[in-house]
Write a protein that holds these residues in place. Structure first.
Motif, short mmCIF file in Angstrom:
data_model
loop_
_atom_site.label_atom_id
_atom_site.label_comp_id
_atom_site.label_asym_id
_atom_site.label_seq_id
_atom_site.Cartn_x
_atom_site.Cartn_y
_atom_site.Cartn_z
N ILE A 241 -21.40 -2.30 3.10
CA ILE A 241 -20.30 -1.75 3.89
C ILE A 241 -20.26 -2.18 5.35
O ILE A 241 -19.19 -2.25 5.94
N HIS B 298 -17.17 -3.05 7.98
CA HIS B 298 -16.92 -2.07 9.04
C HIS B 298 -16.99 -2.71 10.42
O HIS B 298 -16.12 -2.48 11.27
N VAL C 234 -23.28 4.02 -1.78
CA VAL C 234 -22.03 3.51 -1.22
C VAL C 234 -20.91 3.58 -2.26
O VAL C 234 -19.80 4.06 -1.97
N VAL D 46 -18.38 6.30 -0.72
CA VAL D 46 -17.55 5.72 0.33
C VAL D 46 -16.08 6.05 0.12
O VAL D 46 -15.32 6.20 1.09
N GLY E 131 -15.84 8.22 3.07
CA GLY E 131 -15.70 7.16 4.06
C GLY E 131 -17.06 6.64 4.52
O GLY E 131 -18.12 7.14 4.12
N VAL E 132 -17.02 5.67 5.42
CA VAL E 132 -18.26 5.07 5.92
C VAL E 132 -19.10 6.10 6.66
O VAL E 132 -20.33 6.15 6.51
N VAL F 217 -21.09 8.22 4.26
CA VAL F 217 -22.21 7.48 3.68
C VAL F 217 -23.37 7.41 4.68
O VAL F 217 -24.53 7.58 4.32
#
Length: 452
Positions: A266, A270, A393, A397, A401-402, A405
């Protein structure tokens, strides 16, 4: 638990007498490297450089040869599964055969299947042959590297075991991927990508032969003859609940690098799409992260011997990663594409990952009669982290969302801090080993029963 007493001095060598090689050996001992294994560390470094040569370019090279990305991904998955199995088996087989024979097996597998991969699979563009050769080659490096890890556990005095393990991870991560990728970047423009893969074979062979021909310590041949092969194999699994502390150590090892493998999924997206860094900048951040990790591996090996293995894992590893994981996400989010600031938090994250290095010393010491089984359990945790991180993830995720996580990974590190505090040695609290524990190294077998 104290280390075995040194062998009595020879009458021809009275105490305090010096020998021609004494100053060099004294320096090596002060550095925390078991002097009988010095060539093994050098061989491991060269072996892992050769193994890491392909890490930064093999995937795009194969796609350029006409293989789809999905096929290449499957090839790498098969390789990873083989490596995970071999990581577990390395400790078990070291119990049965002795570490030296395991390392010879790893070197032979790596060389044989690399030859098949380069001489037949790539020239013929045969995907089934690639699956066979490259997939099975994945068994090679864990048998060689982790076989040497068991050897270190059998040889190093307990008071310097953390430092000795730190040097192991220094050589391991220094070769794969750091120096390996650097060698590739220097060779490819001159000799091409395909010839560079042959150069990797030369490096691996040279490293393997240096380690196996020049290390004379006889503890590399010691075998566990107290049980059947099947019992030893099963013992590497049952030890997880026979000795609950070993089981907890394995769980802590899963947590150690779970975020690393999850972030590989990720964080590139990101940092480039949300934060605003270029792909080149992200790669530079990644390089800084693992360059820091290399030296921190050695540092925390030394710190563990002085501060205590358990406390180092808990506070520098668990608590440190809890903080650094959150900083790695929130600092760039708040500051935007501020490269120097992102560099600092990336380096901090890489350093705290190394806080878990004393696990390689602590876990086998908790099971002194079956060090190979204990290290097999620890390596099982390392292999599990390669899919636990991406699985976290994949599952979270979408709904969280990030940020969600990242908080999950931070929570896992907080849990590992608590678990690490329970990893006490069987003979008392996890105190820093004292000088009496650091007996001089000799070529004599250790008095403590060892499965290595």
């Amino acid at each position: 638990m104290t280390n075995s007493p040194a062998s009595p001095a020879s009458p021809a060598s009275p105490p305090g007498a010096s020998s021609p090689g004494a100053p060099a050996r004294s320096l090596i001992t002060r550095l925390g490297i078991p002097r009988t294994l010095v060539w093994g560390y050098l061989g491991l470094l060269l072996f892992m450089i050769g193994d890491g040569v392909e890490s930064g370019y093999l995937s795009p090279y194969l796609t350029d040869q006409g293989f789809s990305e999905s096929r290449v991904a499957v090839l790498f998955t098969v390789y990873g599964i083989a490596a995970g199995i071999a990581a577990w088996l390395s400790g078990v087989l070291s119990d049965l055969w002795g570490p030296r024979r395991v390392m010879w097996t790893g070197l032979g597998i790596w060389a044989a299947f690399q030859l098949l991969f380069l001489a037949a699979a790539i020239p013929l563009a045969s995907y089934p042959l690639m699956m066979l050769s490259y997939g099975l080659r994945g068994l090679g490096y864990p048998l060689f590297a982790y076989g040497f890890l068991v050897w270190i556990a059998a040889v190093a005095p307990r008071a310097r075991l953390g430092t000795a393990m730190g040097w192991f991870w220094f050589a391991f991560t220094g070769g794969l991927p750091t120096l390996g990728s650097l060698v590739a970047s220097g060779l490819i423009p001159g000799i091409g990508a395909y010839a560079t893969l042959w150069a990797a074979l030369v490096l691996v062979a040279a490293g393997g032969l240096i380690a196996l021909l020049l290390v004379r310590d006889d503890r590399g041949a010691r075998q566990d003859r107290t049980g059947s092969p099947l019992g030893t194999l099963l013992g590497s699994i049952t030890i997880l609940w026979r000795n609950p502390r070993v089981g907890m150590g394995s769980v802590v090892r899963v947590i150690n690098t779970a975020s690393q493998f999850g972030f590989f999924v990720i964080m590139p997206i990101h940092f480039t799409r949300t934060v605003g860094f270029s792909l080149t900048q992200w790669l530079h951040l990644l390089s800084a992260m693992f360059a820091t990790n290399i030296f921190a591996n050695l540092l925390f090996g030394v710190v563990g011997d002085r501060f205590g293995w358990r406390r180092t894992i808990a506070w520098f590893g668990g608590a440190g990663c809890t903080i650094s994981t959150l900083l790695l996400f929130y600092v760039p989010n708040a500051a935007g594409a501020n490269f120097p600031l992102a560099l600092v938090v990336a380096a901090f994250y890489g350093a705290t990952l190394a806080g878990y290095v004393p696990l390689s010393a602590l876990v086998p010491t908790m099971e002194p009669r079956h060090k190979g089984q204990a290290l097999a359990a620890l390596n099982l945790g390392a292999g599990a982290s390669t899919f636990v991180g991406p699985a976290v993830v994949a599952v979270f995720v979408g709904p969280l969302g990030v940020a969600g996580v990242v908080w999950i990974f931070a929570g896992m590190y907080a849990v590992s801090t608590v678990l690490a505090l329970f990893l006490k040695l069987p003979d008392g609290p996890d105190a820093v080993p004292d000088a009496a524990d650091d007996t001089p190294e000799t070529g004599a077998p250790a008095a403590v029963p060892s499965a290595a």
